[in-house]
Design a protein around this motif. Structure first.
Motif, mmCIF file in Angstrom:
data_model
loop_
_atom_site.group_PDB
_atom_site.id
_atom_site.type_symbol
_atom_site.label_atom_id
_atom_site.label_comp_id
_atom_site.label_asym_id
_atom_site.label_seq_id
_atom_site.Cartn_x
_atom_site.Cartn_y
_atom_site.Cartn_z
ATOM 1 N N THR A 1 0.799 -1.286 -0.214
ATOM 2 C CA THR A 1 0.135 -0.275 0.224
ATOM 3 C C THR A 1 0.648 1.535 -0.288
ATOM 4 O OG1 THR A 1 0.494 -0.355 2.306
ATOM 5 C CG2 THR A 1 -1.731 -1.307 1.615
ATOM 6 N N SER B 1 -0.126 5.791 0.935
ATOM 7 C CA SER B 1 -0.412 6.484 1.324
ATOM 8 C C SER B 1 -0.045 7.908 1.389
ATOM 9 C CB SER B 1 -0.807 5.981 3.742
ATOM 10 O OG SER B 1 -1.365 5.048 3.031
ATOM 11 N N TYR B 2 -1.598 8.629 1.691
ATOM 12 C CA TYR B 2 -0.861 10.278 1.492
ATOM 13 C C TYR B 2 -1.249 10.839 2.808
ATOM 14 C CZ TYR B 2 -1.188 14.940 0.578
ATOM 15 O OH TYR B 2 -0.722 16.539 0.029
ATOM 16 N N ILE B 3 -0.194 11.109 3.810
ATOM 17 C CA ILE B 3 -0.964 11.454 4.327
ATOM 18 C C ILE B 3 -0.807 12.914 5.463
ATOM 19 C CG2 ILE B 3 -0.621 11.332 6.945
ATOM 20 C CD1 ILE B 3 0.737 8.324 6.718
ATOM 21 N N GLU C 1 -4.667 10.045 6.890
ATOM 22 C CA GLU C 1 -5.291 9.595 5.758
ATOM 23 C C GLU C 1 -5.598 9.565 4.432
ATOM 24 O OE1 GLU C 1 -3.185 5.401 5.329
ATOM 25 O OE2 GLU C 1 -5.570 5.183 5.431
ATOM 26 N N LYS D 1 -5.426 6.804 0.376
ATOM 27 C CA LYS D 1 -4.598 5.368 0.546
ATOM 28 C C LYS D 1 -5.030 3.900 -0.535
ATOM 29 C CE LYS D 1 -3.968 0.891 4.086
ATOM 30 N NZ LYS D 1 -4.453 1.045 4.585
ATOM 31 N N ARG E 1 -3.915 0.734 -3.516
ATOM 32 C CA ARG E 1 -2.617 -0.886 -3.627
ATOM 33 C C ARG E 1 -1.655 0.063 -4.339
ATOM 34 N NH1 ARG E 1 -6.035 -6.285 -4.091
ATOM 35 N NH2 ARG E 1 -7.089 -5.608 -2.347
ATOM 36 N N ASP F 1 -2.502 1.570 11.001
ATOM 37 C CA ASP F 1 -3.113 1.726 10.306
ATOM 38 C C ASP F 1 -3.742 3.394 10.377
ATOM 39 O OD1 ASP F 1 -5.469 1.628 12.165
ATOM 40 O OD2 ASP F 1 -6.321 -0.221 11.534
ATOM 41 N N ALA F 2 -4.820 3.754 10.431
ATOM 42 C CA ALA F 2 -5.071 5.340 10.597
ATOM 43 C C ALA F 2 -6.282 5.276 11.787
ATOM 44 C CB ALA F 2 -5.432 5.847 9.004
#
Length: 640
Positions: A410, A412-414, A419, A422, A424, A600-601
């Motif tokens: 994965t 992610s842009y945080i 988050e 997200k 794949r 996770d988030a």
């Protein structure tokens, strides 16, 4: 950013048919060869076609493959380009601390000596014949600090002070941070002593002082940088050094009013580290898994297995929100059945979808792992290793940031604590692994060229070019010489090259381009970047290690819009306009990370398979460090 800078990057392999119809191509990372090394293993037949059989090969005409004068000369043997490897980890050896440098400090008389200062000087003779072993930089820091500051930090009067008591308690709690408390053990002098033997008391106090300072420095270094130097594990690990002023640390501790707060502040200060630490505490206090399922189970609809009732109990326990009236009735009838009835398949598919797996109804190792988890011991080890790996990263991960976790497949842009995106991803196959490092995103390329790395040119293209020198001309590639001039592939006698080829090769933008419609660059010596791919179907797989090193995104437009702080319409317009590049105006760190345990988030820690077996290598490295720091290792060092 110039084309020359990136001409050799490329996680994707070519795939075109000889007659000119384009197949899907898969990406290959630019290995270190162009930046100090490189690696590529033999690609699968589906990615880059092997040289055609002689009886089926299209015979090039004179214009496409001119006859070379030296065709009769035997071609040079091809020297395959190899790349990163895993090393045999070497831990820092211990050195005996040389206290002779402190003799001058003991002889120097201060104009206004304090009682503690006088006591310290008088106690220095107690260091004679004292065998204290520490890492070389720590041993040097001890003598450097106490030579310039001949006074106690941890002793007041004739006893260990409150600062020492706090330090010893923190060192004793090292296990809660995933460290080994035995590596920081210090014996505190007893509170009781005889006034008739002050010389022995002074000896005990000065030795305690030096030992505690050495172990505190080890703790601070481990807390900030980790016990293991990741760059000694493999060529796939790439992290900058984290400077640590050891002498300055002792000065800070001597002046600090809160020893505990100072020592605890040396650990990473981010939400992810705190979540992992909380998970470790929870695991230590928890019982072993009540329901243990065979991790190698493979059960298809219509099949039979004694493991099925266990799985159904897990679904009822952990995913009750998915069980409606219909499934309640089915489970009531079949919850103890070992036959995987077709009535159960929709429920299993719903659970798989919730868990982010391919909802195909087939119960395999990935489904079992997500449903039943791993053993308590395995989870504890994954968390401990994750805490160690966190110390390789900046304490402040930055915001906004992009975080790629390879074992989770994965990205992610945080932004802030949220988050925002997200998706794949596809990472490198085990033979062509994606490196573990961090960098900073610089630009987005639309309708990109693919600069073919030397690894693919030599290992994959060169054998074919020797028999069909014109196929690049027919298949959408450009060959450029050292002067920047484009030349026909068919005009080159490829047989004269056996190692690095003195030409650049790039695939022109097209629907068949290995990079798809865009790539997101963060220039690094591994030439790894994020990009689109024509092979969309691979994102449906649960395990997605298919590339040759770069990170393929399921939603490249979404990630491009996020890092550019724009919208999808803007990205679409840029793509429609043709080939171009756009700079990222903000500082956005990107972590190409590798964690088999990661929150996770919401802060819930998830567990993933060790795709590249890197946990094993890290555990071996930690074992080497523990062995080097053990008392027997110190005795061996003394004997040598």
């Amino acid at each position: 950013m110039t084309f020359k800078k990136h001409i050799a990057i490329a996680p994707a392999a070519l795939a075109l048919v000889l007659a000119g119809a384009a197949q899907q191509a898969s990406a290959q990372s630019l290995f270190d060869v162009l930046f100090g090394g490189g690696r590529v293993e033999r690609m699968s037949r589906g990615e880059f076609p092997p040289p055609p059989r002689a009886d089926r090969m299209v015979r090039p005409n004179a214009s496409s493959a001119p006859r070379h004068r030296n065709n009769a000369v035997a071609a040079k043997p091809i020297e395959k380009i190899t790349g990163p490897v895993y090393y045999t980890y070497k831990a820092d050896p211990l050195a005996q601390v040389d206290f002779t440098a402190l003799e001058s400090a003991g002889k120097t008389v201060s104009l206004e000596p304090s009682l503690e200062n006088n006591a310290f000087r008088e106690a220095l003779s107690g260091l004679q014949d004292f065998d204290l072993f520490a890492e070389k930089d720590i041993a040097k820091a001890l003598t450097d600090y106490y030579s310039a500051n001949p006074d106690f930090i941890w002793v007041s009067g004739a006893t260990a002070n409150g600062r020492a008591q706090d330090a010893v308690r923190v060192l004793g709690e090292a296990e809660s941070y995933g460290l080994d408390a035995a590596e920081y053990t210090v014996d505190v002098p007893s509170a009781g002593f005889s006034m008739d033997d002050m010389a022995a008391r002074q000896r005990d106090l000065i030795r305690f002082e030096m030992t505690l300072s050495a172990r505190v420095l080890r703790y601070v270094r481990d807390a900030q940088n980790g016990r293991v130097d990741p760059n000694r594990i493999s060529g796939y690990h790439d992290f900058p050094a984290k400077p640590l002023d050891l002498v300055g640390t002792l000065k800070a501790l001597a002046e600090s009013g809160d020893t505990r707060a100072y020592l605890e502040s040396r650990h990473p200060q981010n939400a992810e580290f705190r979540a992992l630490r909380a998970e470790l505490e929870s695991l230590e206090a928890s019982a072993e898994n009540e329901i243990v399922v065979d991790p190698k189970l493979l059960l298809k609809p219509g099949g039979t297995s004694p493991e099925l009732p266990k799985l159904l109990k897990l679904i009822q326990r952990d995913h009750s929100e998915l069980i409606d009236d219909k499934y309640s009735e089915v489970l009531a009838r079949l919850d103890n059945s070992e036959d995987y009835d077709k009535e159960l398949v929709p429920l299993v598919e719903a659970v798989q979808k919730k868990l982010g797996l391919k909802p195909d109804g087939v119960v395999g190792p990935h489904t079992v792992s997500k449903l039943a988890g791993t053993s308590k011991a395995d989870r504890i080890q994954k968390v401990i290793l994750a805490l160690e790996e966190m110390r390789w990263l900046p304490s402040d991960l930055g915001s906004p940031r992009v975080f790629i976790n390879q074992p989770a497949f994965t990205a992610s842009y945080i932004d802030g604590d949220q988050e925002k995106l997200k998706m794949r991803v596809i990472i490198g196959r085990p033979a062509n692994q994606t490196s573990f490092f961090y960098d900073e995103i610089e630009q987005v390329d639309y309708n990109p060229y693919w600069g073919v790395p030397q690894s693919i040119i030599v290992n994959e293209m060169l054998p074919r070019l020797r028999s069909d020198p014109g196929y690049l001309d027919r298949s959408g590639y450009e060959v450029i010489n050292s002067k920047g001039k484009r030349i026909p592939s068919s005009s080159i006698n490829w047989g004269q090259y056996g190692g690095k080829v003195p030409f650049s090769i790039r695939q022109i933008p097209s629907e068949a381009n290995a990079l798809g419609e865009l790539k997101i660059l963060f220039p690094n010596k591994h030439a790894i970047y994020m990009h689109d791919t024509p092979q969309k179907g691979l994102f449906n797989r649960d395990s997605r290690a298919f590339s040759h090193g770069c990170v393929r995104l399921k939603d490249p437009r979404g990630m491009a819009a996020a890092v550019l702080d724009t919208n999808l319409d803007h990205v679409a317009r840029k793509l429609k306009a043709g080939h171009s590049s756009e700079r990222v105006s903000r500082k956005i760190p990107v972590y190409v990370a590798y964690f088999t345990a990661w929150p996770d988030a919401s802060g819930k820690v998830e567990y993933f398979n060790d795709v590249y077996d890197r946990d094993t290598h890290l555990k071996l490295a930690i074992d080497k460090v523990e062995a080097a720091r053990a008392p027997k290792a110190a005795e061996t060092a003394q004997a040598l």
